[in-house]
Design a protein around this motif. Structure first.
Motif, PDB file in Angstrom:
ATOM      1  N   PRO A   1       0.825  -1.211   0.000  1.00 19.29           N
ATOM      2  CA  PRO A   1       0.000   0.000   0.000  1.00 19.29           C
ATOM      3  C   PRO A   1       0.857   1.258   0.000  1.00 19.29           C
ATOM      4  N   GLU A   2       0.209   2.390  -0.174  1.00 22.29           N
ATOM      5  CA  GLU A   2       0.923   3.661  -0.150  1.00 22.29           C
ATOM      6  C   GLU A   2       1.524   3.900   1.235  1.00 22.29           C
ATOM      7  N   PRO A   3       2.519   4.757   1.337  1.00 23.00           N
ATOM      8  CA  PRO A   3       3.088   5.078   2.656  1.00 23.00           C
ATOM      9  C   PRO A   3       2.010   5.567   3.613  1.00 23.00           C
TER      10      PRO A   3
ATOM     11  N   THR B   1      -3.738   8.907   4.515  1.00 21.89           N
ATOM     12  CA  THR B   1      -4.024   7.527   4.110  1.00 21.89           C
ATOM     13  C   THR B   1      -4.626   6.717   5.254  1.00 21.89           C
TER      14      THR B   1
ATOM     15  N   SER C   1      -7.950   5.289   3.621  1.00 27.28           N
ATOM     16  CA  SER C   1      -7.705   3.979   3.019  1.00 27.28           C
ATOM     17  C   SER C   1      -8.734   2.967   3.517  1.00 27.28           C
TER      18      SER C   1
ATOM     19  N   SER D   1      -8.199   1.448   7.299  1.00 31.70           N
ATOM     20  CA  SER D   1      -6.747   1.412   7.068  1.00 31.70           C
ATOM     21  C   SER D   1      -6.059   0.361   7.933  1.00 31.70           C
TER      22      SER D   1
ATOM     23  N   TYR E   1      -3.364  -2.038   6.106  1.00 34.32           N
ATOM     24  CA  TYR E   1      -1.950  -2.110   6.467  1.00 34.32           C
ATOM     25  C   TYR E   1      -1.627  -3.272   7.408  1.00 34.32           C
TER      26      TYR E   1
ATOM     27  N   ARG F   1       9.804  -2.768   2.395  1.00 33.50           N
ATOM     28  CA  ARG F   1       9.179  -1.482   2.729  1.00 33.50           C
ATOM     29  C   ARG F   1      10.259  -0.442   3.010  1.00 33.50           C
TER      30      ARG F   1
ATOM     31  N   TRP G   1       9.404   2.902   3.801  1.00 35.65           N
ATOM     32  CA  TRP G   1       8.808   4.001   4.553  1.00 35.65           C
ATOM     33  C   TRP G   1       8.339   3.479   5.913  1.00 35.65           C
TER      34      TRP G   1
END
Length: 304
Positions: free
Chosen positions: A2-4, A9, A13, A64, A68, A225, A227
């Protein structure tokens, strides 16, 4: 990947997990239709079931946190706490088994009653059994191959989420005793059990915090990863979530227990007043101890 993870987010998310959506639709639909059919269902129970139960379940699996959960250790830790300690409490406060008893098909109610009062029901509702399941589950999850398998296998992941929810529901069902149970225990037993769980939560959190071993290290390294916190700090954050948030999640349960104890004490006080009033109207000896006339204690008193 997923995005940082950022504040944006974290708030925006979402994921459309099909199993979670199915559980929410089926349970929510059944509960709403059954409560409407009964027509006199307490609003507080409905709010608890939908808000603190299914609502928290949706946050744990669709928000989210669910997005995540396979990427960050502390997000998975938050999901585990919500599914094991928070959502089941909301569902149990909704008294779903009482609703099922009052509105379900006769054959199903008879079958469940037989199961409840049989050996299985008595064992699963025993304080030590339900508490051992709740306490042991996170330890087994993190310190066996269960956790890496959850991260790598979607089917095991879904089954584990449902298992956490079910274990938590069994625990709070047997401790709150809002629904029918094989045998009732004094709520002070649950208070002492809760204190023991606080110690176990702290032990788990401290073990993960100071352990030199990174849980599922090979999996997280393979993600690549770039980030967010490093693996060590990520696990430290997760340990804090399991410890601190886990203990905070127990506060509503204690509040519910105190509320139950207060209501039961008030009910018992009214019953004592009723017995005394009946004795006074009947002209009985006012110096005679009231418990000799109490229906729940008179037999025990005579045996003594």
């Amino acid at each position: 990947m997923p995005e940082p993870l950022t504040l944006v987010t974290a708030l925006t998310s979402w994921t459309a997990d099909p199993v979670s959506l199915l559980v929410i639709v089926l349970l929510g639909g059944w509960y709403g239709l059954s409560a409407r059919r009964l027509g006199r269902w307490p609003r507080a129970r409905t709010i608890a079931f939908y808000g603190a139960g299914l609502g928290v379940y949706a946050i744990a699996t669709l928000s989210s946190i669910g997005v995540y959960a396979d990427t960050l250790f502390f997000m998975r830790a938050a999901q585990i706490i919500l599914l094991l300690m928070v959502a089941p409490l909301g569902l149990a406060l909704g008294a779903p088994f009482t609703l099922l008893r009052d509105t379900g098909p006769a054959w199903l109610v008879a079958r469940l009653r037989s199961l409840l009062h049989g050996p299985f029901g008595k064992v699963i509702a025993f304080p030590a059994t339900a508490s051992a399941l709740l306490i042991a589950t996170p330890w087994l999850l993190y310190f066996t191959s269960w956790y890496p398998t959850v991260l790598r296998n979607g089917v095991v992941d879904e089954l584990t989420r449902l298992a956490l929810l079910l274990i938590g529901l069994v625990y709070f069902w047997s401790r709150l005793q809002l629904d029918p149970v094989p045998r009732r225990f004094h709520h002070l037993v649950s208070v002492w059990i809760t204190l023991a769980e606080v110690v176990c939560d702290a032990a788990l959190g401290l073990t993960l915090w100071f352990s030199g071993h990174i849980v599922a290290e090979s999996y997280y390294q393979a993600l690549g990863r770039t980030w967010g916190p490093d693996l060590r700090l990520d696990q430290t954050f997760g340990a804090g979530v399991l410890w601190i948030v886990g203990d905070l999640a127990g506060l509503p349960f204690l509040g519910a227990l105190v509320n139950r104890m207060t209501k039961e004490d008030a009910k018992q006080a009214k019953e004592i007043d009723r017995v005394l009033d009946e004795r006074e109207e009947a002209g009985e000896d006012s110096t005679r101890p009231w418990w000799e006339s109490d229906p729940t204690l008179s037999e025990r008193f005579r045996r003594g």
